[in-house]
Design a protein around this motif. Structure first.
Motif, PDB file in Angstrom:
ATOM      1  N   PHE A  21       0.846  -1.191   0.000  1.00  0.00           N
ATOM      2  CA  PHE A  21       0.000   0.000   0.000  1.00  0.00           C
ATOM      3  C   PHE A  21       0.885   1.245   0.000  1.00  0.00           C
ATOM      4  CE2 PHE A  21      -2.642  -3.212   2.121  1.00  0.00           C
ATOM      5  CZ  PHE A  21      -3.798  -3.116   1.366  1.00  0.00           C
ATOM      6  N   PRO A  22       0.427   2.325  -0.633  1.00  0.00           N
ATOM      7  CA  PRO A  22       1.204   3.573  -0.580  1.00  0.00           C
ATOM      8  C   PRO A  22       1.307   4.085   0.855  1.00  0.00           C
ATOM      9  CG  PRO A  22      -0.533   3.671  -2.250  1.00  0.00           C
ATOM     10  CD  PRO A  22      -0.796   2.453  -1.433  1.00  0.00           C
ATOM     11  N   GLY A  23       2.455   4.653   1.192  1.00  0.00           N
ATOM     12  CA  GLY A  23       2.622   5.237   2.522  1.00  0.00           C
ATOM     13  C   GLY A  23       1.871   6.554   2.644  1.00  0.00           C
ATOM     14  N   ARG A  24       1.601   6.921   3.887  1.00  0.00           N
ATOM     15  CA  ARG A  24       0.912   8.195   4.128  1.00  0.00           C
ATOM     16  C   ARG A  24       1.813   9.373   3.765  1.00  0.00           C
ATOM     17  NH1 ARG A  24      -2.139   7.550   9.994  1.00  0.00           N
ATOM     18  NH2 ARG A  24      -3.579   5.876   9.370  1.00  0.00           N
ATOM     19  N   ARG A  25       1.185  10.391   3.210  1.00  0.00           N
ATOM     20  CA  ARG A  25       1.939  11.596   2.886  1.00  0.00           C
ATOM     21  C   ARG A  25       2.063  12.485   4.122  1.00  0.00           C
ATOM     22  NH1 ARG A  25       3.138  12.696  -2.281  1.00  0.00           N
ATOM     23  NH2 ARG A  25       2.233  11.345  -3.888  1.00  0.00           N
ATOM     24  N   SER A  26       3.195  13.148   4.222  1.00  0.00           N
ATOM     25  CA  SER A  26       3.407  14.067   5.334  1.00  0.00           C
ATOM     26  C   SER A  26       2.632  15.363   5.088  1.00  0.00           C
ATOM     27  CB  SER A  26       4.897  14.374   5.473  1.00  0.00           C
ATOM     28  OG  SER A  26       5.356  15.092   4.338  1.00  0.00           O
ATOM     29  N   ARG A  27       2.672  16.247   6.047  1.00  0.00           N
ATOM     30  CA  ARG A  27       1.968  17.528   5.894  1.00  0.00           C
ATOM     31  C   ARG A  27       2.542  18.364   4.757  1.00  0.00           C
ATOM     32  NH1 ARG A  27       1.055  19.553  12.190  1.00  0.00           N
ATOM     33  NH2 ARG A  27      -0.294  17.805  12.822  1.00  0.00           N
ATOM     34  N   THR A  28       3.789  18.108   4.419  1.00  0.00           N
ATOM     35  CA  THR A  28       4.408  18.842   3.318  1.00  0.00           C
ATOM     36  C   THR A  28       4.148  18.171   1.972  1.00  0.00           C
ATOM     37  OG1 THR A  28       6.491  17.628   3.591  1.00  0.00           O
ATOM     38  CG2 THR A  28       6.225  19.677   4.850  1.00  0.00           C
ATOM     39  N   GLY A  29       3.444  17.032   1.986  1.00  0.00           N
ATOM     40  CA  GLY A  29       3.120  16.348   0.747  1.00  0.00           C
ATOM     41  C   GLY A  29       4.104  15.282   0.342  1.00  0.00           C
ATOM     42  N   LYS A  30       5.126  15.053   1.155  1.00  0.00           N
ATOM     43  CA  LYS A  30       6.119  14.035   0.825  1.00  0.00           C
ATOM     44  C   LYS A  30       5.537  12.647   1.063  1.00  0.00           C
ATOM     45  CE  LYS A  30      10.817  12.532   1.928  1.00  0.00           C
ATOM     46  NZ  LYS A  30      12.033  12.776   2.765  1.00  0.00           N
TER      47      LYS A  30
END
Length: 331
Positions: A21-30
């Motif tokens: 599964f794709p990892g969660r994106r950080s608040r900066t969108g990374k």
């Protein structure tokens, strides 16, 4: 078996199954690290056999079950059912196989449409397969009786039934198309203990009468011991031990299996007090950042240097064909 007799082909063969599964994106969108929920799982299930998939929450057992029935698409690996590779088929190509491969879910109320009558819920798989409405309703009535419910209640809604009765409806729906394999994902964990026994008895009777094969996903090892022929123990997306239930329960080869079994209550109070309880330290590592080498080594009381650097593969441990993924298995 004679020299000319070939062993029976398995009904289901799973090889190197992976789900990422794709990892969660950080608040900066990374983008975060991908999560490898199932990491190279392989096993077979024979006709009329019950294989138990056990392990802690988050180990990947439910994801494995959903990929087998194609409610999820595998990232890689193969799922071969009755000689046909179905893991990469489109939904249209999968339809002829779908009727033989069904699923029972953990929460009966969440898996039953509250706006549909029981007649519609049970007959819907038949309608999708092209069965006429009258014939589908007749089959639904037969299935209600088969699972121990009153056929006259077909026009009721799910909320009018108890939890155990609702799960029987879910089982009836799974049997509508006369499947050969049913994946049961924690089918009794949401029920009271007394009701659990009734549903397990029902599933055993249906297996005897209909020749069903089950994949029984559960965390309750007592239930698994009762209903399953073989057991596969999963940890962090991988199978760490698989074999005949008597071998796995009687003399576990993997330290994780041994720890799980040490937590199962014993009916004899004296035996319960006398036995050694193995307490695992810490929580399972994140599948987004798994440890190197053996995934169990941060919690393993037997871990050595090789465990931290080399991933153990499933290999024969002892007699009887049982396999364990451990550098130092018990024999």
């Amino acid at each position: 078996m004679t020299a000319t007799t070939k062993p029976a082909e398995p009904l289901l063969s799973v090889r190197d199954l992976v789900k990422t599964f794709p990892g969660r994106r950080s608040r900066t969108g990374k983008a975060g690290a991908p999560i490898r929920a199932v990491d190279g799982v392989s096993f077979d299930v024979g006709a009329g056999e019950t294989l138990g998939l056990v392990g802690e929450s988050g180990c990947g057992k439910s994801t494995t079950g959903r990929m087998i029935v194609r409610l999820m698409d595998p990232t890689s690996g193969t799922v071969t059912f009755d000689g046909a590779e179905i893991g990469g088929l489109s939904q249209a190509q999968l339809r002829p196989h779908r009727r033989h491969l069904q699923m029972v879910f953990q929460d009966p109320y969440s898996s039953l449409n509250p706006r549909q009558t029981v007649a519609r819920i049970i007959s819907e798989p038949l309608l999708v397969q092209g069965t006429g409405a009258a014939e589908a309703r007749k089959r639904a009535a037969e299935l209600m009786e088969l699972v121990g419910l009153i056929p006259e209640h077909l026009d009721r809604y799910p909320h009018e039934f108890s939890g155990g009765q609702a799960q029987r409806i879910g089982i009836a729906r799974s049997l509508a198309t006369s499947p050969r394999l049913v994946v049961a994902d924690e089918p009794v964990s949401a029920l009271d203990v007394s009701i659990q026994a009734q549903v397990v008895n029902l599933m055993e009777r249906l297996q005897d009468e209909l020749g069903l094969a089950y994949i029984f996903i559960a965390h309750d090892l007592s239930v698994v011991k009762r209903v399953c022929d073989r057991v596969a123990v999963m940890y962090l997306g991988r199978i760490v031990e698989i074999g005949d239930k008597h071998q796995v329960y009687g003399n576990p080869a993997h330290p994780y299996t041994k720890a799980l079994l040490s937590a199962v209550p014993l009916p004899d109070p004296a035996a319960e007090r006398a036995r050694e309880r193995i307490v695992l330290l810490g929580d399972p590592p994140s599948p987004a950042d798994p440890p190197s080498g053996c995934s169990f080594h941060p919690r393993c009381p037997k871990a050595q240097d090789i465990c931290r650097t080399e991933r153990p593969l499933l290999q024969i441990a002892g007699t009887g064909g049982r396999e364990a993924a451990c550098h130092f298995p018990e024999n």
